[in-house]
Write a protein that holds these residues in place. Structure first.
Motif, PDB file in Angstrom:
ATOM      1  N   SER A 104       2.195  -4.018   2.055  1.00  0.00           N
ATOM      2  CA  SER A 104       2.773  -3.661   3.455  1.00  0.00           C
ATOM      3  C   SER A 104       2.425  -4.677   4.279  1.00  0.00           C
ATOM      4  O   SER A 104       1.436  -5.450   4.219  1.00  0.00           O
ATOM      5  CB  SER A 104       2.595  -2.491   3.896  1.00  0.00           C
ATOM      6  N   LYS A 105       3.287  -4.989   5.320  1.00  0.00           N
ATOM      7  CA  LYS A 105       3.217  -6.263   6.160  1.00  0.00           C
ATOM      8  C   LYS A 105       1.888  -5.712   7.180  1.00  0.00           C
ATOM      9  O   LYS A 105       1.421  -6.578   7.927  1.00  0.00           O
ATOM     10  CB  LYS A 105       4.503  -6.491   6.881  1.00  0.00           C
ATOM     11  N   PHE A 106       1.739  -4.368   7.229  1.00  0.00           N
ATOM     12  CA  PHE A 106       0.597  -4.151   8.269  1.00  0.00           C
ATOM     13  C   PHE A 106      -1.033  -3.980   7.455  1.00  0.00           C
ATOM     14  O   PHE A 106      -1.906  -3.818   7.890  1.00  0.00           O
ATOM     15  CB  PHE A 106       0.797  -2.821   8.338  1.00  0.00           C
TER      16      PHE A 106
ATOM     17  N   VAL B   1      -3.967  -5.323   6.266  1.00  0.00           N
ATOM     18  CA  VAL B   1      -5.145  -6.407   7.034  1.00  0.00           C
ATOM     19  C   VAL B   1      -5.987  -6.643   5.793  1.00  0.00           C
ATOM     20  O   VAL B   1      -6.651  -5.836   5.541  1.00  0.00           O
ATOM     21  CB  VAL B   1      -5.562  -6.187   8.325  1.00  0.00           C
TER      22      VAL B   1
ATOM     23  N   HIS C 181      -5.454  -0.701   6.294  1.00  0.00           N
ATOM     24  CA  HIS C 181      -3.930  -0.538   6.927  1.00  0.00           C
ATOM     25  C   HIS C 181      -3.891   0.446   8.149  1.00  0.00           C
ATOM     26  O   HIS C 181      -4.695   1.449   8.163  1.00  0.00           O
ATOM     27  CB  HIS C 181      -2.988   0.059   5.812  1.00  0.00           C
TER      28      HIS C 181
ATOM     29  N   GLU D  20      10.840  -2.040   5.137  1.00  0.00           N
ATOM     30  CA  GLU D  20      10.196  -2.251   6.438  1.00  0.00           C
ATOM     31  C   GLU D  20      10.885  -3.158   7.254  1.00  0.00           C
ATOM     32  O   GLU D  20      10.663  -2.923   8.731  1.00  0.00           O
ATOM     33  CB  GLU D  20       8.913  -2.864   6.027  1.00  0.00           C
TER      34      GLU D  20
ATOM     35  N   SER E  10       9.244   0.548  12.065  1.00  0.00           N
ATOM     36  CA  SER E  10       8.634  -0.620  11.521  1.00  0.00           C
ATOM     37  C   SER E  10       8.550  -2.003  11.956  1.00  0.00           C
ATOM     38  O   SER E  10       7.712  -2.850  11.830  1.00  0.00           O
ATOM     39  CB  SER E  10       8.556  -0.468   9.813  1.00  0.00           C
TER      40      SER E  10
ATOM     41  N   SER F  34       4.404  -5.474  15.025  1.00  0.00           N
ATOM     42  CA  SER F  34       3.704  -6.427  14.250  1.00  0.00           C
ATOM     43  C   SER F  34       2.281  -5.949  13.591  1.00  0.00           C
ATOM     44  O   SER F  34       1.894  -5.202  14.340  1.00  0.00           O
ATOM     45  CB  SER F  34       3.457  -7.885  15.065  1.00  0.00           C
ATOM     46  N   ALA F  35       1.979  -6.628  12.659  1.00  0.00           N
ATOM     47  CA  ALA F  35       0.663  -6.195  12.076  1.00  0.00           C
ATOM     48  C   ALA F  35      -0.566  -6.378  13.073  1.00  0.00           C
ATOM     49  O   ALA F  35      -1.138  -5.325  13.126  1.00  0.00           O
ATOM     50  CB  ALA F  35       0.294  -7.077  10.784  1.00  0.00           C
TER      51      ALA F  35
ATOM     52  N   TRP G 138      -2.485  -2.967  14.321  1.00  0.00           N
ATOM     53  CA  TRP G 138      -3.946  -2.923  13.759  1.00  0.00           C
ATOM     54  C   TRP G 138      -4.796  -2.900  15.160  1.00  0.00           C
ATOM     55  O   TRP G 138      -5.672  -2.012  15.267  1.00  0.00           O
ATOM     56  CB  TRP G 138      -4.183  -4.328  13.176  1.00  0.00           C
TER      57      TRP G 138
END
Length: 449
Positions: A114-116, A118, A130, A178, A184, A188-189, A193
Motif C-alpha cells: 500500500s502507498k501508506f 512506511v 501502516h 488506491e 485514499s 498522502s502517506a 502516518w
C-alpha cells in the motif's frame, strides 16, 4: 502457528496474572479475563508470561492441545508471532490492536505494498508500519527488504506466509483502487502516518511515551527561552499604550466578524514601523519568564502555548515599511526590538518574498512577510511523539492572534499555506534540526475598496 520454528510471545507490554478463577491478560488500559481454563492451558500461559516459546514447547508444558488457547489469544491481539526458518528469525507480527475477525478479501493480481505502508528503522531494527493497521511487522532478515518492492509480482520470492501476514495486516493493496478512490487518493502517506502517530488510538493508549513526558529532563538541558542575539545593533520598537487600546479598540465581536484575508495592499501608503512594532507587541512579545522547577524556563505571551514553552520566533521580511530599511529581521520578543539578519537582495530573502506571489492578487509582493520559525527543541524537550503537531497548533493560534490584532488596527493580513523552509534556513543562518520555518503571514496596509 503450526510451524515448528514459529515463536510466540505476549505482545509488548502485556502480562498474564493467574487468579483462582483463571487468568487475566493485562496491557493497561486493556485487560481480558480468561475463565474456566484447564490446568494445562494455565501452565502454558505461565510459560508464555516467562519467555517466548514455540507451539511444541507450550504443548509439552501443557500436556494437552493448546491450539484453541493460542487461536483465542491471537484472535484478540495478545500474541506476537515470530516466523523463523533454518534457525533464523525472519519477521515478527507485533499486534497493538485487535485483528479483524473476518479474513480479508482476496487481493487482485498485481496487488503490492500500500502507498501508506512506511518502512523505517528504530532502535530495534527495521519495522514496517501502516497507519490503519492493527499490527506492525518487524523485519529481522534483511533479505526480505530486497524482495518487498516485488510483492505484487507472481514470483516475488517472498515466503507465502509473509505475503499472507502482510495482507492480513492491511499492508498490501491494489494500486489502481488506491488511486481511484477519493478517500485514499486524497491522503498522502506522510499526512496519514503523522495523523495517526500524533493522536491517541489503538497504537497509543497510555501517556508512557506520549505527550508532555519531559523525557529529556535529566538527560539534556532545556533549550533557553531566549534565542542568542544576532550581531546587528537592535532597533527599539515603540510600545503601544495598552490602557488606551483597551478603551479604544473595536469589540472582539467586531474584529471576529470583520476579519478577512487581505490579498491587495496599498504600496503608496505602506505600513509604518510604529504599526509593525504595535502589531508585534500586541501579538508576540514576551510578558515575562518564570521557573517552576530547576532547569526549566516558562514564558508568557499574548497567545497560548502548550506547557508555556513558546518555541515560535518571528522574522519580519520587510519590503515596504515606512521608517524601516528593506531586509529580513529577527524580532526579539523579550526586548521588543528588531535586528537585521539579511539584506533584501540576498537570494534567500528574495526566494521568501517570491513565494508569496501565489497568495497575493496579481502576483504582487508583500509589504511585510512575517515568517514563523520554531525552535523545535523547546517543545521536543517536553513532548514525545506529538511535538510537531503541537508546534502546528501554536502556529494556528499565533496566526489568528495576528489576524485579529491587524483587523483591530485597520491593517490587512493573509496567512500562507506554505513556505520555503530551505530559504528560511539560509537567510536566518540556523540548523534546520534546531530551528525551522513552520508558517508565514503577510501584513500591510490594505488597498481601499
Amino acid at each position: 502457528m503450526s510451524s515448528g520454528e514459529t515463536r510466540l510471545a505476549l505482545r509488548a507490554g502485556a502480562t498474564c496474572v493467574i487468579t483462582p478463577a483463571g487468568a487475566v491478560l493485562l496491557n493497561p488500559p486493556r485487560k481480558q479475563k480468561l475463565s474456566g481454563l484447564p490446568r494445562g492451558q494455565l501452565l502454558a500461559l505461565k510459560a508464555l508470561n516467562r519467555a517466548p516459546a514455540t507451539v511444541a514447547e507450550l504443548a509439552a508444558v501443557a500436556g494437552d492441545d493448546v491450539t484453541a488457547l493460542l487461536d483465542r489469544l491471537a484472535g484478540a491481539g495478545w500474541l506476537a508471532v515470530t516466523v523463523r526458518a533454518e534457525g533464523r528469525d525472519l519477521y515478527t507480527v507485533q499486534p497493538f490492536g485487535t485483528p479483524p475477525r473476518d479474513e480479508p478479501a482476496p487481493l487482485p493480481p498485481g496487488a503490492t505494498l500500500s502507498k501508506f505502508a512506511v518502512l523505517h528503522r528504530d532502535s530495534d531494527g527495521f519495522v514496517l508500519e501502516h497507519p490503519l493497521s492493527w499490527c506492525d511487522i518487524r523485519i529481522h532478515d534483511l533479505r526480505l527488504l530486497t524482495l518487498l518492492e516485488q510483492s505484487g509480482a507472481e514470483d516475488s520470492g517472498l515466503p507465502a506466509g509473509f505475503l499472507a501476514d502482510l495482507h492480513r495486516g492491511g499492508f498490501l493493496a491494489d494500486p489502481a483502487a488506491e488511486a481511484a478512490e477519493f478517500r485514499s487518493r486524497s491522503w498522502s502517506a506522510p499526512d496519514l502516518w503523522f495523523h495517526r502517530r500524533s493522536t491517541l488510538g489503538e497504537r497509543i493508549v497510555t501517556w508512557e511515551h506520549f505527550g508532555p513526558t519531559k523525557w529529556a529532563k535529566g538527560r539534556f538541558p532545556q533549550p533557553p527561552t531566549r534565542k542568542p542575539d544576532y550581531p546587528a545593533a537592535p532597533i527599539p520598537l515603540p510600545r503601544p499604550d495598552l490602557a488606551a487600546l483597551r478603551a479604544a479598540d473595536p469589540t472582539l465581536t467586531a474584529v471576529l466578524e470583520d476579519r478577512v484575508s487581505t490579498r491587495a495592499f496599498d504600496d503608496a501608503a505602506p505600513i509604518t514601523v510604529a504599526q509593525l512594532g504595535e502589531l508585534l507587541f500586541r501579538t508576540a512579545r514576551s510578558r515575562g519568564v518564570r521557573s517552576e522547577a530547576p532547569g526549566e524556563e516558562l514564558v508568557s505571551k499574548p497567545y497560548p502555548s502548550g506547557g508555556s514553552v513558546y518555541e515560535l520566533e518571528l522574522y519580519p521580511v520587510v519590503r515596504n515599511v515606512a521608517g524601516l530599511e528593506p531586509g529580513m529581521y529577527h524580532y526579539d520578543a523579550h526586548g521588543h526590538t528588531l535586528r537585521k539578519i539579511a539584506e533584501a537582495g540576498s537570494p534567500a530573502v528574495a526566494t521568501l518574498v517570491k513565494s508569496t506571489s501565489a497568495t497575493l492578487a496579481d502576483g504582487a509582493e508583500p509589504q511585510v512577510l512575517l515568517v514563523l520559525g520554531a525552535r523545535t527543541g523547546r517543545v521536543m524537550w517536553t513532548y514525545e511523539q506529538v511535538s510537531y503537531a503541537v508546534i502546528l497548533k501554536h502556529v494556528g493560534v499565533l496566526m489568528q492572534t495576528v489576524y485579529l490584532a491587524a483587523t483591530a488596527m485597520g491593517l490587512g493580513a493573509c496567512a500562507q499555506g506554505f513556505g520555503d523552509t530551505a530559504a528560511f534556513v539560509s537567510a536566518a543562518g540556523v540548523d534546520e534540526l534546531e530551528e525551522c520555518s513552520v508558517g508565514s503571514i503577510i501584513v500591510g496596509t490594505p488597498r481601499a475598496g
